[in-house]
Design a protein around this motif. Sequence first.
Motif, PDB file in Angstrom:
ATOM      1  N   ASP A  43      -9.155  -5.293  -1.251  1.00 46.52           N
ATOM      2  CA  ASP A  43      -8.748  -4.485  -0.113  1.00 46.52           C
ATOM      3  C   ASP A  43      -9.873  -3.516   0.241  1.00 46.52           C
ATOM      4  OD1 ASP A  43      -8.661  -2.414  -1.951  1.00 46.52           O
ATOM      5  OD2 ASP A  43      -6.478  -2.309  -2.028  1.00 46.52           O
ATOM      6  N   VAL A  49      -6.837  -8.281  -4.537  1.00 43.65           N
ATOM      7  CA  VAL A  49      -5.599  -8.632  -3.838  1.00 43.65           C
ATOM      8  C   VAL A  49      -5.107  -9.968  -4.382  1.00 43.65           C
ATOM      9  CG1 VAL A  49      -4.515  -9.117  -1.614  1.00 43.65           C
ATOM     10  CG2 VAL A  49      -6.321  -7.386  -1.771  1.00 43.65           C
ATOM     11  N   PHE A  95      -1.603  -7.414   5.673  1.00 44.35           N
ATOM     12  CA  PHE A  95      -3.010  -7.221   6.008  1.00 44.35           C
ATOM     13  C   PHE A  95      -3.361  -8.021   7.262  1.00 44.35           C
ATOM     14  CE2 PHE A  95      -2.918  -6.435   1.441  1.00 44.35           C
ATOM     15  CZ  PHE A  95      -3.724  -5.314   1.310  1.00 44.35           C
TER      16      PHE A  95
END
Length: 264
Positions: A43, A49, A95
Amino acid sequence: MRRITGWTMRDLTAYLFLLCLIPAALQAQEHSGSDVLAGRVTDLTGKPVADAQVGATSLRTGLTRSHATDADGRYKIYFPETAPRYALSVKRIGFSPVQRTVARRTHEPEEMTIDLQFGGTPLALSAVEILGSSDTPVPQQPEDAASLDATVPNPVSEILTLKDTLHLSAVQIVGLTDLADTLQATNTRIYRTIRMLLAKSQEAGDATLMAGSVAMMLEQASVNTTRAVRGAEKLLREEQWVVLPAEIRDRPEAANKEQASLKQ
C-alpha cells in the motif's frame, strides 16, 4: 550386501532417490519455456497487501494469467509464452486498481521482478463492513475529496493509461477522457453518499442499518461502470480491445445482465 527380489539395498536406495527427483524435474520442464512475473504488492505506506489479485496479459496474444498475493504481498505468475510486452494489473477491494506495462529485455525466457503499489486511501466498502454485525465498528474515512476520488474504480481511466500501448488516436483519447470524467463524477457522488450512510450507521450503533440502501447504490455504481466500458469498446478498434485485461473486456456482457435485473 543383502538382496531384495534381485535388487541390492544400494540399488533400491538409488531408485527411490530418482523417484523423488521426478516431480521437480517435471515442474522445471513445464516452466522451462515460460516467463516468470513475480514481485510484491504494497500500500501507500509500504505495508504488504494480501489477497490482491494480480493479472498479467500478453500484449501479443491477449492471453491472461492471474495470481493472488500471499500474506507478505508476494505473487508469482508463470506465463506460457515469451511475449514482447505484458500489461499487469492489480486489484483489491478498497483500493483503486493499478496498471503497469513491462517489456522484456531478451529473447529468452525471463524472470521479471515487478513490484506494485496501491495509491490513495483505502475505501472501506467490503461486504463484511456493509453486512457485518452491530458490534463491528465501521472505520472512519477521511472526507478529503481528492482522497475519495482516488479510490473510485474507473476502468476507462485504466484504458487511458495504456494509450501508448494501444496507440490511441487523438479522437479516441478525447472520447475516452469524456467517458472517464463522467464516470468519475457520477460514481464519486455515489461513494460519497455511501460514506455518509456508513457514518450514520456507526453513530446509530448498527452497521446493518443502511445495508439495503448501500447495496443498491453499489449496484448502480457497477452499472454506471459497465456502461462506460461499453462506450469505450465502441471507441476502440477490435485489435485494441482484445489486448485489454480480461476484467475490463468482460464488463459489457455483465452490463446486459445488470440492466435486465434492473428492469425486473
